[in-house]
Design an enzyme around this catalytic site. Structure first.
Site, short mmCIF file in Angstrom:
data_model
loop_
_atom_site.label_atom_id
_atom_site.label_comp_id
_atom_site.label_asym_id
_atom_site.label_seq_id
_atom_site.Cartn_x
_atom_site.Cartn_y
_atom_site.Cartn_z
NE ARG A 88 -24.13 -9.48 1.22
CZ ARG A 88 -24.18 -10.79 1.11
NH1 ARG A 88 -23.19 -11.53 1.56
NH2 ARG A 88 -25.22 -11.39 0.56
CB SER A 102 -28.21 0.18 -3.44
OG SER A 102 -26.94 0.44 -3.93
CG LEU A 137 -5.55 -0.41 -5.76
CD1 LEU A 137 -4.66 -0.47 -6.98
CD2 LEU A 137 -4.79 0.16 -4.55
CG ASP A 139 -2.08 0.94 1.12
OD1 ASP A 139 -3.22 0.46 1.14
OD2 ASP A 139 -1.87 2.17 0.98
CE LYS A 146 -19.47 -2.06 -5.96
NZ LYS A 146 -19.85 -2.14 -4.58
#
Ligand code: NAD
Length: 292
Positions: free
Chosen positions: A123, A178, A65, A31, A171
């Protein structure tokens, strides 16, 4: 057990990488944030000096990312994954980015002899902690089955959506629904409160009807998927009731932008002679671009 290079151990990546370690995989993480890298090191990952270093000798390399631009940079940038991705290793992009960015990265990698699939997650960070994410995967069946044991450490629902790129496309559809429905739910509850209805009572009632149970769980399987426009509830009545709700919300000056935006869809259906058809006829208009 596999060797996994994990790039991006932020809010989501950190618990996901931890679950891979718990699942017995050997994780080498990278990272750009040194604090995040140190934290994952304390959970048993080997810290890498670069994305290329994390990918060296890995069976799987996972990117988690912020966007597709970050992924392209981590793959093709200086000290990027592409420099050390083996022919037998598989790159799994779990980030949420633009499908076109994923496609471009996957195509370029493929032309260089490497394989990539997309596996964005549904989620939240809570499910990432619990290892119960919903993972939408796009890729060749062979690549997807190879990745499955790794993905199963992070999620309890793995859905193979189609070829590479189908995961991120699914997705974004999920997020569209949503994110937009969050606004209409907010408006509906504010209209209830503006009309003096208790919020808890409103929720109890809405949860017992199509409003709260959701079109995808009720009318769409029964009507749209069955190609049945015989009215369960007519377009004409839907248009009338939308007008009534808008009139009531105007009395308390409640926000009603989503309701106003819905009017033309029902009116188009009426203009096209579908007033006495089922209210899900709106789907046909939207799909055929003959709606509002
Ligand atoms: P985040 O910002 O917490 O984590 C991203 C990490 O990537 C950071 O630690 C950052 O330092 C690192 N990073 C950035 N560029 C890098 C590079 N070139 N090389 C290595 N590391 C780099 O974000 P997040 O919440 O973990 O989300 C990650 C992805 O998952 C996003 O695409 C997001 O839309 C998606 N997502 C998030 C959630 C959520 O609830 N947070 C849910 C589902 C999907």
């Amino acid at each position: 057990m596999s060797k996994v290079g994990f790039i991006g151990v932020g809010v989501m990546g950190m618990p996901m990488a931890r679950n891979l370690i718990r699942g017995g995989h050997r994780v080498r993480a990278f990272d750009v944030d040194s604090a995040a890298l140190e934290a994952i090191g304390q959970h048993g990952a080997a810290p890498a000096r670069s994305a290329r270093d994390a990918a060296l000798g890995a069976d799987f390399v996972i990117t988690m990312l912020p966007t597709g631009d970050h992924v392209a940079k981590a793959v093709f940038g200086e000290s990027g994954i592409a420099g050390s991705l083996g022919r037998d290793s598989l790159l799994i992009d779990m980030s949420t980015g633009l499908p076109a960015h994923f496609d471009a990265t996957a195509r370029r990698l493929e032309s260089e002899g490497s394989r990539m699939i997309d596996a964005p997650v549904g989620r939240t960070s809570r499910e990432a902690e619990e290892g119960t994410l919903l993972i939408m995967v796009g890729g060749d069946p062979e690549d997807v089955s190879r990745a499955r044991p790794v993905l199963e450490c992070m999620g309890d629902t793995i859905v193979h959506c189609g070829p590479a790129g189908a995961g991120i496309r699914t997705k974004l559809v999920n997020n569209y629904l949503s994110i937009v429905s969050n606004v209409v739910v907010a408006e509906a509850l504010a209209i209830a409160e503006g009309a003096g209805v208790d919020r808890e009572v409103a929720i109890e009632v809405l949860m017992g009807t199509t409003a709260g149970r959701g079109h995808l769980a009720t009318t769409y399987p029964a009507k749209v998927l069955a190609d049945d426009l015989e009215p369960g509830f007519m377009v004409d009545l839907a248009r009338k009731d939308l007008g009534l709700a808008l009139q009531m919300s105007a009395e308390s000056d409640s926000s009603r932008s989503m309701g106003i935006a819905a009017i033309p869809f029902y009116e188009s259906a009426q203009e096209q002679g579908m007033g006495r058809k089922d209210w899900t006829a709106v789907y046909n208009l939207v799909r055929d671009k003959s709606g509002a």
